[in-house]
Design a protein around this motif. Structure first.
Motif, PDB file in Angstrom:
ATOM      1  N   LYS A  18      37.026-108.693 -52.290  1.00  0.00           N
ATOM      2  CA  LYS A  18      37.487-107.515 -51.564  1.00  0.00           C
ATOM      3  C   LYS A  18      37.837-107.926 -50.136  1.00  0.00           C
ATOM      4  O   LYS A  18      37.011-108.514 -49.429  1.00  0.00           O
ATOM      5  CB  LYS A  18      36.355-106.488 -51.562  1.00  0.00           C
ATOM      6  CG  LYS A  18      36.680-105.198 -50.850  1.00  0.00           C
ATOM      7  CD  LYS A  18      35.462-104.255 -50.914  1.00  0.00           C
ATOM      8  CE  LYS A  18      35.509-103.244 -49.786  1.00  0.00           C
ATOM      9  NZ  LYS A  18      34.211-102.693 -49.450  1.00  0.00           N
ATOM     10  N   ILE A  20      38.214-107.625 -46.353  1.00  0.00           N
ATOM     11  CA  ILE A  20      37.553-106.783 -45.352  1.00  0.00           C
ATOM     12  C   ILE A  20      38.217-106.906 -43.987  1.00  0.00           C
ATOM     13  O   ILE A  20      38.510-105.908 -43.348  1.00  0.00           O
ATOM     14  CB  ILE A  20      36.050-107.096 -45.309  1.00  0.00           C
ATOM     15  CG1 ILE A  20      35.468-106.736 -46.675  1.00  0.00           C
ATOM     16  CG2 ILE A  20      35.368-106.298 -44.211  1.00  0.00           C
ATOM     17  CD1 ILE A  20      34.020-106.895 -46.840  1.00  0.00           C
ATOM     18  N   SER A  42      34.208-100.420 -40.798  1.00  0.00           N
ATOM     19  CA  SER A  42      35.551-100.895 -40.472  1.00  0.00           C
ATOM     20  C   SER A  42      35.611-102.421 -40.418  1.00  0.00           C
ATOM     21  O   SER A  42      36.687-103.003 -40.427  1.00  0.00           O
ATOM     22  CB  SER A  42      36.018-100.287 -39.150  1.00  0.00           C
ATOM     23  OG  SER A  42      35.076-100.570 -38.136  1.00  0.00           O
ATOM     24  N   HIS A 207      28.850 -98.204 -30.836  1.00  0.00           N
ATOM     25  CA  HIS A 207      29.409 -96.912 -31.213  1.00  0.00           C
ATOM     26  C   HIS A 207      29.404 -95.955 -30.030  1.00  0.00           C
ATOM     27  O   HIS A 207      29.951 -94.872 -30.106  1.00  0.00           O
ATOM     28  CB  HIS A 207      28.576 -96.290 -32.346  1.00  0.00           C
ATOM     29  CG  HIS A 207      28.818 -96.915 -33.685  1.00  0.00           C
ATOM     30  ND1 HIS A 207      30.024 -96.813 -34.316  1.00  0.00           N
ATOM     31  CD2 HIS A 207      28.036 -97.667 -34.483  1.00  0.00           C
ATOM     32  CE1 HIS A 207      29.966 -97.463 -35.477  1.00  0.00           C
ATOM     33  NE2 HIS A 207      28.764 -98.002 -35.586  1.00  0.00           N
TER      34      HIS A 207
HETATM   35  N1  ATP Z   1      27.836-108.466 -48.621  1.00  0.00           N
HETATM   36  C1  ATP Z   1      28.758-107.526 -48.837  1.00  0.00           C
HETATM   37  N2  ATP Z   1      29.110-107.193 -50.098  1.00  0.00           N
HETATM   38  C2  ATP Z   1      30.025-106.234 -50.338  1.00  0.00           C
HETATM   39  N3  ATP Z   1      30.628-105.541 -49.366  1.00  0.00           N
HETATM   40  C3  ATP Z   1      30.323-105.810 -48.101  1.00  0.00           C
HETATM   41  C4  ATP Z   1      29.369-106.822 -47.769  1.00  0.00           C
HETATM   42  N4  ATP Z   1      29.253-106.891 -46.440  1.00  0.00           N
HETATM   43  C5  ATP Z   1      30.101-105.956 -45.955  1.00  0.00           C
HETATM   44  N5  ATP Z   1      30.731-105.311 -46.947  1.00  0.00           N
HETATM   45  C6  ATP Z   1      31.691-104.215 -46.812  1.00  0.00           C
HETATM   46  O1  ATP Z   1      32.600-104.544 -45.806  1.00  0.00           O
HETATM   47  C7  ATP Z   1      32.941-103.399 -45.034  1.00  0.00           C
HETATM   48  C8  ATP Z   1      32.718-103.691 -43.570  1.00  0.00           C
HETATM   49  O2  ATP Z   1      31.334-103.782 -43.287  1.00  0.00           O
HETATM   50  P1  ATP Z   1      30.758-104.063 -41.844  1.00  0.00           P
HETATM   51  O3  ATP Z   1      29.282-104.217 -41.970  1.00  0.00           O
HETATM   52  O4  ATP Z   1      31.504-105.177 -41.244  1.00  0.00           O
HETATM   53  O5  ATP Z   1      31.102-102.703 -41.078  1.00  0.00           O
HETATM   54  P2  ATP Z   1      30.784-102.275 -39.608  1.00  0.00           P
HETATM   55  O6  ATP Z   1      32.068-101.982 -38.972  1.00  0.00           O
HETATM   56  O7  ATP Z   1      29.885-103.230 -38.941  1.00  0.00           O
HETATM   57  O8  ATP Z   1      30.023-100.885 -39.856  1.00  0.00           O
HETATM   58  P3  ATP Z   1      28.809-100.180 -39.065  1.00  0.00           P
HETATM   59  O9  ATP Z   1      29.412 -99.451 -37.937  1.00  0.00           O
HETATM   60  O10 ATP Z   1      28.256 -99.217 -40.069  1.00  0.00           O
HETATM   61  O11 ATP Z   1      27.836-101.243 -38.673  1.00  0.00           O
HETATM   62  C9  ATP Z   1      32.109-102.269 -45.574  1.00  0.00           C
HETATM   63  O12 ATP Z   1      32.898-101.515 -46.466  1.00  0.00           O
HETATM   64  C10 ATP Z   1      31.005-102.964 -46.319  1.00  0.00           C
HETATM   65  O13 ATP Z   1      30.517-102.182 -47.388  1.00  0.00           O
END
Ligand code: ATP
Ligand code: MG
Lengths: 254, 422, 481
Positions: A18, A20, A42, A207
């Motif tokens: 996937k 990201i 995000s 945030h």
């Molecule tokens: N180990 C993983 N396996 C599957 N999906 C993942 C994994 N790590 C991250 N993701 C997915 O990647 C995307 C980005 O995650 P990330 O943790 O970088 O978000 P973030 O911007 O830090 O969010 P937050 O503000 O909630 O901390 C999300 O949809 C998350 O579910």
């Protein structure tokens, strides 16, 4: 003299197939503070993990130049020795390993890499004393196991304490403000500001606009769906605080 | 106990007429061979360390007859109007059974099943060497084959009532349950009786869960004075869900052997139980769960309340095979001793051959929480009311897991009255 | 501060078995095989009184009628009991006045083990009773202990000088009938240690014994007896290393502890017998019976760090006979390559208000199998008995096994028993956290493993703790896939 610390170009990464991060471009210069904001999921933490070298994430394209080196080519510990520090959004507990023991091992491993002598017990303790005062870390916590049983706020302070001890060139603070009470927020921010110099740089992920009152960023970026969709000054954070992310989503949809 | 001595005591039983069935007479024959080979549990059998079965064969047994006046009202769940099958003294009672016509579901005596079905029998139970299951195969009295076709989701549970109506009866019964892909059902197995009588039931359930199927079993054991050896053998294929709640409230000697072979990925298994022996009853719950494929979840929770001179036993084993990575397996056993002559033996075991797993077990034995008791008394509850409340709280985790609402209500009431009489 | 701060790298350069060297001393050796006349030979050689010879002969009879046990979770080729020599003593004609008189070969061995007498005397204040191939060759600090009335000597000396104590207590906790290996030991035990702490005396130093298998083909049958009289205290250390060998070696020791009313015995072991090579060839079989008997208000605490042996079978136990007695068991067991360990404890609660604690930390690597097997039994009369057990297993590779087999038997309704066990892989997020802070993977693993075993290591006396941590690190080197 090159003022550039890190230069990220077209960085894409995926996990379990996937995608990201969908093409990140970001350049940070010496002496600068950058802030990244963006809705949950995000990709903010993903970006910081990729920069720190977590191998779950597969970088599919793009490059990261760090002080003239290819950062993506280095192992996580080499990145650390070269001055990349990540304050984790969720700091990890390591039962039975005392905080000071942990840090001293970290310092000595780095010194070994840099062909420096190990820190003497005396200097080390002096340093611990000085740096823990900087972030107001409770004395007792230093001898407790790394993060084990720490409150959410204590863990975050501990991250900044470690950062102060390791004196990194590039610090990435992933939501270090969440979980901190108002006083702690000020103290931790003070710490970060005091560690700031013309030779290092900080990337804060947050945030809340409030943190940026204390740690004043030179640039604010909005990360949305794996891309930086807006970049501005401090006022962008204020605008986001007021209006949320919807307006950006709407503009993007147009 | 020698095998000869056992056979002597059950020599006069009427057996299922194998010639009338398609049943390969080999099933009985090979079981006999196996039985001769391994013999009956003796002093040294680790699996039978805490449950001695020799006393079961101190006297001869017979086959019971149908009792024309048998009433089952108190054992059925009238509100559900579910299909019900009655096995009396080890034989199917056709008069009292009422199966009706349920979409996708077929229920047959072993006498009426086809060759393909016949060949399945014994395949799952033979994975473990349990002398009682071999004895069951060699001395089978009746068998029921339950088959649910693909994608059928039953709204009503199927209720099997096993009842002995005479004393000195020894019944060997067996069921085979086969759920095809994406099918779902609840099964209630009630083992009950009307009066305190000296019978032995040796029952075997074989259960085959195809991909994405779901089966929940509520197993009720309320057989005052009877001895009960009850073994389940479950094979789970990909993404199947299996649940069982073993609710044992009375029985002279109960030994439950629950064996789950998780042979598919992404499976879920819940094994829960409640055992409340009193007087000089003896209730032994053995579980054996094998994770053979990766990415599965299992959870086990057994609670015992042991009173008078009774004995409660929990022996739970979780095996994680090599390469069965990403397994989460949790096991929990809590026991309360209500009397100074009560005994508990617990043996929660883990056998792990893969590394990326999260497995744990916990076992506690003790009394109800004194602080909680005091707190309730301070809020004006009498000591006995407080104790009862705490015991209900203690068993609640298991009761809440009961899938069939009416069974849950029925059993909750039963437990409450049982506990208040203590 | 923990060893990780010291530069261990140098110590670890030699990844092969560190103490794998053979001392060359001419032995005074019995012919191979076991029969009644060998038993008589041993007894005669040691100039033993008749009662002891009788004891041995009885034990031999018992053993002859026993069948070697089979255990579910260990597989090994059974030792050939008729191919073992049951007695060998280093050549040592006269009593030694001081260290200089000790055979230079022996001295070298001791130096390499880091237990040279002078150093021990000067630096750590530990009295050392060094057992070389079954016979004590040097004992120090005797005078100082003597002033307090403490007896600490080889078992043979005790037989000669304190027969009444030996006769009274030997076999009282582990009778010859106990099990196959205990019976064997009772028949042929070569030597061992004896320790008696008089009433009310608190032994001012750690008493320590080093065991060592040395002569090729020699099984070792040590016997240790520690008696702590009323109100006394002693901390006893036992450690062992063994030279590399091709054939399997049998070690079947018996340790008996007796804590009389209000006494306390702390018994610590670092076990590092030769584990066999990477293919699982060779290595020591370690079948040990260790048991302590607690009288009223007394306490016995077992601490063990097990890193060695090809096969380990050992359950240091406590019989909590007296009211208010306390039993403790702290264990770290590391298995690597093809090692097999089946270890744990038995806590038998007989007295009222007895308490026991079990902390077991297993670490499996390579192709090894590591099992915890424990029994907690609360007898009818053990009112208000308490037990807490925590058994954790850490898995380092996907080809090893970690197993937990606790038996809990409770016959008293006022007792409280809590048992918890977990099995998991070493935490990837923990390793990444360390890496991010600049700690290399190998260091990270040893930090995490030492942290995991901390509760147990903390129980060890200081000098031992450092050695134990070293052993953990050495044992796990290169173990993560
Ligand atoms: N180990 C993983 N396996 C599957 N999906 C993942 C994994 N790590 C991250 N993701 C997915 O990647 C995307 C980005 O995650 P990330 O943790 O970088 O978000 P973030 O911007 O830090 O969010 P937050 O503000 O909630 O901390 C999300 O949809 C998350 O579910
Ligand atoms: Mg995040």
């Amino acid at each position: 003299m090159n003022k550039n610390i890190i230069n990220i170009k077209g960085l894409k990464c995926e996990i379990e197939g996937k995608e990201i991060l969908k093409g990140i471009d970001l350049q940070i210069n010496k002496g600068e503070i950058h802030a990244i904001m963006g809705p949950n999921g995000s990709g903010k933490s993903t970006l910081s993990s990729v920069l720190a070298g977590k191998d779950e994430y597969e970088v599919t394209s793009g490059s990261v130049d760090y002080l003239g080196k290819d950062l993506l080519d280095l192992s996580p510990e080499e990145r650390s020795w070269e001055g990349v520090f990540l304050a984790f959004q969720y700091p990890v507990e390591i039962p039975g390993v005392s905080n000071v023991n942990f840090l001293r091992t970290a310092l000595n491993e780095r010194n070994k890499y840099k062909r420096l002598d190990p820190v003497s017990a005396k200097n080390f303790l002096a340093m611990v004393k000085e740096k823990s005062a900087l972030v107001g870390l409770d004395n007792k916590l230093k001898n407790r196991s790394v993060n084990e049983g720490f409150s959410g706020g204590e863990k975050k302070r501990n991250e900044i304490f470690q950062m102060a001890m390791l004196e990194p060139t590039l610090s990435i603070l992933d939501e270090t403000d969440s979980g901190l009470d108002i006083d702690a927020l000020r103290i931790v921010s003070n710490g970060v500001n005091q560690l700031k110099s013309n030779e290092n740089a900080t990337l804060v992920i947050t945030h809340y606009q409030r943190l940026l009152d204390y740690i004043v960023p030179d640039f604010v970026h909005v990360l949305y769906d794996g891309k930086i969709v807006r970049t501005g000054g401090k006022e962008l954070a204020l605008e986001l605080e007021e209006k949320g992310y919807d307006w950006i989503k709407e503009e993007l949809a147009v | 106990m020698s095998l000869m001595a056992v056979k002597k005591q059950i020599a006069s039983l009427d057996l299922l007429d194998l010639k009338k069935t398609n049943l390969i007479p080999d099933l009985a024959k090979s079981a006999e061979v196996k039985l001769n080979e391994i013999g009956f549990p003796n002093r040294k059998s680790e699996d039978w360390k805490y449950t001695k079965t020799a006393q079961l064969f101190k006297k001869p047994y017979k086959t019971g007859k149908e009792n024309p006046n048998l009433k089952l009202d108190e054992f059925s769940f009238p509100k559900m109007k579910c299909p019900t099958l009655v096995i009396e003294n080890g034989s199917i009672n056709a008069h009292l059974s009422c199966v009706g016509d349920v979409q996708g579901l077929s229920i047959n005596s072993f006498v009426d099943i086809n060759k393909e079905q016949v060949e399945k029998i014994g395949n799952i139970s033979n994975k473990k060497e349990n002398p009682f299951s071999f004895l069951n195969a060699s001395h089978l009295q009746s068998g029921i084959y339950i088959h649910l076709k693909k994608k059928n989701v039953l709204t009503q549970p199927l209720h099997l009532i096993f009842i002995n109506t005479e004393s000195q009866v020894f019944s060997n019964t067996r069921i085979y349950v086969h759920l095809e892909e994406f099918s779902e059902m609840n099964l209630i197995q009630s083992f009950v009786n009307n009066n305190d009588q000296d019978c032995v039931t040796n029952h075997v359930s074989e259960i085959e869960l195809a991909e994405n199927s779901q089966l929940s079993i509520e197993k009720i054991q309320n057989v005052l004075g009877e001895s009960h050896i009850c073994s389940e053998y479950i094979r789970q294929l990909n993404s199947s869900v299996f649940r069982i709640n073993t609710l044992s409230s009375a029985g002279k000697l109960i030994r439950n052997g629950l064996n789950v072979f998780v042979e598919g990925e992404n499976c879920t298994s819940y094994l829960n139980g409640l055992f409340i022996p009193s007087d000089d009853e003896h209730i032994d719950n053995h579980t054996h769960l094998e994770h053979i494929k990766p990415n599965c979840f299992s959870s086990e929770c057994y609670k015992g309340i042991i009173n008078d001179k009774a004995t409660g036993i929990f022996n739970g084993k979780v095996v994680v095979h090599e390469d069965a990575q990403k397994i989460m397996a949790y096991q929990q056993n809590n026991n309360i001793l209500l009397s100074n002559e009560a005994v508990v033996n617990a043996k929660p075991e883990l056998e792990i051959y893969a590394d990326d797993v999260k497995c744990s077990h916990g076992s506690t034995t003790g009394q109800l929480d004194e602080d909680a008791l005091f707190y309730l008394q301070a809020r004006g509850l009498s000591k006995s009311a407080a104790l009862q409340l705490l015991m209900v709280g203690f068993v609640d985790e298991v009761l809440q897991g009961i899938q069939v609402e009416e069974v849950k209500n029925f059993y909750s009431n039963k437990i409450e009255s049982l506990l208040s009489s203590n | 501060m923990a060893y990780t701060e010291g530069d261990l790298k140098k110590d670890l350069e030699n990844k092969e078995y560190e103490f794998g060297f053979v001392t060359d001393i001419e032995s005074d050796k019995a012919p191979n095989g076991l029969n009644e006349s060998i038993v008589r030979f041993i007894s005669e050689k040691k100039n033993e009184p008749d009662w002891l010879l009788d004891y041995r002969l009885k034990a031999f009879k018992i053993w002859s009628n026993m069948i070697e046990p089979e255990w579910a979770h260990v597989k090994y080729e059974k030792p050939k009991f008729q191919d073992i020599s049951y007695y060998s003593a280093p050549k040592q004609k006269k009593e030694l006045a001081n260290l200089d008189e000790v055979d230079p070969e022996l001295r070298k061995t001791m130096d390499k083990l880091g237990i040279s007498m002078e150093e021990q005397k000067r630096l750590s204040g530990v009295a050392v009773d060094f057992v070389m191939d079954s016979v004590s060759v040097a004992t120090s600090f005797k005078e100082k202990l003597g002033e307090l009335g403490i007896i600490f000597c080889s078992f043979s000396e005790a037989v000669q000088n304190h027969p009444e104590l030996v006769k009274k207590y030997m076999g009282s906790v582990v009778p010859a009938t106990d099990n196959f290996y205990a019976a064997l030991n009772a028949a042929v035990f070569s030597d061992g240690s004896f320790c008696y702490i008089p009433k009310g005396v608190s032994c001012p130093m750690e008493l320590s014994t080093y065991f060592r298998i040395n002569d090729s083909g020699t099984g070792q049958f040590e016997r240790t007896l520690v008696v702590a009289d009323k109100g006394s205290y002693v901390s006893y250390l036992e450690g062992c290393t063994a030279p590399q060998r091709d054939e399997n070696q049998l070690h079947a020791a018996v340790v008996e502890l007796i804590a009389l009313d209000d006494a306390e015995i702390k018994y610590s072991t670092v076990q590092n017998w030769y584990p066999g090579d990477k293919q699982g060839k060779g290595g020591v079989f370690n079948f040990v019976t260790k048991r302590g008997l607690c009288h009223e208000r007394s306490k016995i605490s077992w601490t063990q760090v097990e890193t060695g042996s090809a096969v380990t079978w050992k359950y240091p136990s406590c019989i909590l006979k007296g009211d208010n007695a306390v039993g403790e068991f702290y264990s770290v067991a590391v298995t690597n390559n093809h090692q097999q360990a089946d270890t744990g404890t038995k806590m038998i609660h007989i007295g009222k208000n007895t308490k026991s604690t079990i902390i077991s930390k297993g670490i499996s690597a390579g192709f090894s199998q590591n099992s915890y097997r424990g029994l907690v039994r609360i007898g009818k009369g053990a009112d208000k008995a308490r037990n807490f057990s925590q058994c954790d297993s850490l898995l380092m590779t996907d080809r090893c096994g970690a197993h937990t087999f606790p038996y809990i038997e409770c016959e008293n309704s006022t007792a409280q028993i809590e048992h918890e066990a977990t099995t998991s892989k070493i935490g990837e997020d923990q390793i990444f956290y360390c890496l991010q802070r600049g700690i290399s993977e190998e260091k990270a693993i040893s930090l995490i493993v030492n942290g995991y075993a901390k509760e147990v290591l903390n129980q060890l006396p200081m000098e031992f703790a450092v050695e134990a941590q070293k052993l953990l690190e050495i044992s796990l080197e290169g173990s993560v896939g």
